[in-house]
Design a protein around this motif. Structure first.
Motif, PDB file in Angstrom:
ATOM      1  N   ILE A   1      57.173  51.871  65.846  1.00 31.14           N
ATOM      2  CA  ILE A   1      55.848  51.460  65.366  1.00 31.14           C
ATOM      3  C   ILE A   1      55.888  51.149  63.871  1.00 31.14           C
ATOM      4  N   SER A   2      56.627  51.962  63.121  1.00 27.48           N
ATOM      5  CA  SER A   2      56.738  51.722  61.677  1.00 27.48           C
ATOM      6  C   SER A   2      57.397  50.377  61.390  1.00 27.48           C
ATOM      7  N   ALA A   3      58.423  50.027  62.176  1.00 28.25           N
ATOM      8  CA  ALA A   3      59.108  48.753  61.959  1.00 28.25           C
ATOM      9  C   ALA A   3      58.238  47.576  62.386  1.00 28.25           C
ATOM     10  N   TRP A   4      57.576  47.719  63.517  1.00 30.20           N
ATOM     11  CA  TRP A   4      56.756  46.613  64.038  1.00 30.20           C
ATOM     12  C   TRP A   4      55.562  46.338  63.125  1.00 30.20           C
ATOM     13  N   PHE A   5      54.986  47.413  62.590  1.00 32.80           N
ATOM     14  CA  PHE A   5      53.858  47.267  61.660  1.00 32.80           C
ATOM     15  C   PHE A   5      54.310  47.719  60.269  1.00 32.80           C
ATOM     16  N   SER A   6      55.415  47.127  59.805  1.00 31.21           N
ATOM     17  CA  SER A   6      55.977  47.534  58.513  1.00 31.21           C
ATOM     18  C   SER A   6      54.986  47.279  57.381  1.00 31.21           C
ATOM     19  N   HIS A   7      55.030  48.193  56.408  1.00 31.27           N
ATOM     20  CA  HIS A   7      54.160  48.150  55.225  1.00 31.27           C
ATOM     21  C   HIS A   7      52.686  48.350  55.572  1.00 31.27           C
ATOM     22  N   SER A   8      52.447  48.912  56.748  1.00 29.57           N
ATOM     23  CA  SER A   8      51.072  49.282  57.105  1.00 29.57           C
ATOM     24  C   SER A   8      50.843  50.741  56.734  1.00 29.57           C
ATOM     25  N   TRP A   9      49.605  51.213  56.907  1.00 25.54           N
ATOM     26  CA  TRP A   9      49.307  52.602  56.589  1.00 25.54           C
ATOM     27  C   TRP A   9      50.115  53.547  57.476  1.00 25.54           C
ATOM     28  N   PHE A  10      50.332  53.161  58.755  1.00 29.84           N
ATOM     29  CA  PHE A  10      51.111  54.016  59.654  1.00 29.84           C
ATOM     30  C   PHE A  10      52.559  54.097  59.180  1.00 29.84           C
ATOM     31  N   ASP A  11      53.112  52.982  58.746  1.00 27.97           N
ATOM     32  CA  ASP A  11      54.493  52.949  58.270  1.00 27.97           C
ATOM     33  C   ASP A  11      54.668  53.886  57.075  1.00 27.97           C
ATOM     34  N   TYR A  12      53.785  53.771  56.101  1.00 26.41           N
ATOM     35  CA  TYR A  12      53.891  54.625  54.919  1.00 26.41           C
ATOM     36  C   TYR A  12      53.702  56.102  55.285  1.00 26.41           C
ATOM     37  N   LEU A  13      52.733  56.374  56.150  1.00 26.44           N
ATOM     38  CA  LEU A  13      52.454  57.762  56.526  1.00 26.44           C
ATOM     39  C   LEU A  13      53.624  58.357  57.313  1.00 26.44           C
ATOM     40  N   ALA A  14      54.181  57.569  58.243  1.00 24.48           N
ATOM     41  CA  ALA A  14      55.295  58.059  59.061  1.00 24.48           C
ATOM     42  C   ALA A  14      56.521  58.350  58.203  1.00 24.48           C
TER      43      ALA A  14
END
Length: 335
Positions: free
Chosen positions: A119-132
């Motif tokens: 999920i972090s890679a697919w939505f890179s630089h999103s809030w989920f990516d940073y939080l994860a």
């Protein structure tokens, strides 16, 4: 594949033989007299000398080593100096407890880590990516003993949801068949005990899973970022293939090889390095067993335990190597 598997299995022999030499040399270099430790500080010199002869510790080191190798070749791990019982029978319940804890911890680590990385890679630089990635950094950095104590305080003392120590409810003990309590309770149809065993596993397995979970998440994100930029991924998306199939059938299959390597290494490390978790949660695992053996200078137990863990580690890496070819047919083992 079969020829490669056979070669790898035979290549384990010199590795394990070398391990026996290294372990034997290091263990016998440890200062201290096992007979003195067993009999106590007030033991007489005559009693110590008698026990030393009975244990065979007065023999030259090379004779002790040859006797040990002869025992290994016949499947005999030797006799414990402290309990005078056969190590084959003593060590399995402890090893089974660690295997059960490690498997549950790695299932948690792989499931959460791989999916978080995807999920972090697919939505890179999103809030989920940073939080994860922040949580992954915390997971790698957080001391297990501190996390274990916090889990006990929060979920056992304050909330009372889960047991803080042990492997089973002492008021309703599990009848051991394989010493893998999850399997034993299912074999006997004791779902009440199965639930209790699960409850005892939750806290230590989550504590043990934090570091491999974080490492797997970061590795999965890194490899997935490279794969999703590939032409065939853009083509699949352009054809209208659902995101689920693009991710789990096309992307993950080509990104999983480095992740499998990490999973294999982390599984081997957990099998031999869970002593902090086992101590905090009162888990009767192989780490505690070897720790006690070191305190008593129980050479046969220490040697057998380390060699057994090393053998399992090597077998795990062999399995990972074979999985490479099953996942990616481009890998050629004929060379």
């Amino acid at each position: 594949m079969i020829a490669y598997s056979v070669r790898r299995i035979f290549s384990l022999i010199p590795v394990l033989f070398g391990m026996t030499i290294i372990v034997f040399a290091i263990i016998h270099a440890i200062p201290g007299d096992p007979a003195q430790v067993i009999l106590g500080q007030k033991a007489t010199k005559e009693a110590i000398a008698t026990l030393t002869r009975e244990l065979g510790l007065d023999e030259p080191w090379y004779i002790q080593y040859v006797d040990y190798i002869k025992g290994l070749l016949t499947g005999d791990l030797g006799i414990s100096l402290r309990t005078r019982g056969p190590i084959n029978e003593e060590i399995w319940p402890y090893l089974a407890a660690t295997i059960e804890l490690t498997v549950v911890a790695m299932v948690i680590a792989v499931f959460v880590g791989v999916n978080a990385g995807i999920i972090s890679a697919w939505f890179s630089h999103s809030w989920f990516d940073y939080l994860a990635m922040i949580f992954a950094l915390i997971g790698v950095s957080m001391p297990i003993f501190w996390l274990g104590l916090m889990e006990q305080w929060a979920f056992s003392i304050e909330l009372g949801w889960l047991p803080s120590t042990g492997r089973e409810d002492v008021r309703n003990p599990v009848t051991a068949i394989t010493n893998l309590y999850l399997l034993d309770t299912l074999i006997q149809g004791r779902m009440d005990q199965f639930g209790q065993v699960i409850q005892h596993l939750i806290l230590p397995s989550f504590a043990l899973a934090t570091i491999p979970m974080a490492i797997i998440a970061r590795m999965t994100r890194s490899t997935m970022l490279e794969v999703i930029k590939s032409d065939y991924i853009r083509t699949a998306r352009a054809k209208g293939v659902s995101m689920f199939w693009v991710v789990y059938k096309h992307s993950l299959k080509n990104a999983i090889i480095p992740v499998l390597t990490v999973i294999g290494l982390q599984t081997g490390l957990l099998l031999g390095g869970a002593i902090l978790t086992e101590t905090i949660f009162g888990w009767p695992g192989i780490g505690r067993y070897l720790y006690d053996a070191i305190g008593y200078r129980d050479y046969p137990v220490i040697q057998s335990g380390i060699l057994l863990i090393a053998a399992i580690f090597v077998v795990i890496n062999l399995i990972i190597d074979l999985l490479y070819a099953l996942i990616d047919p481009r890998i050629n083992y004929h060379s």
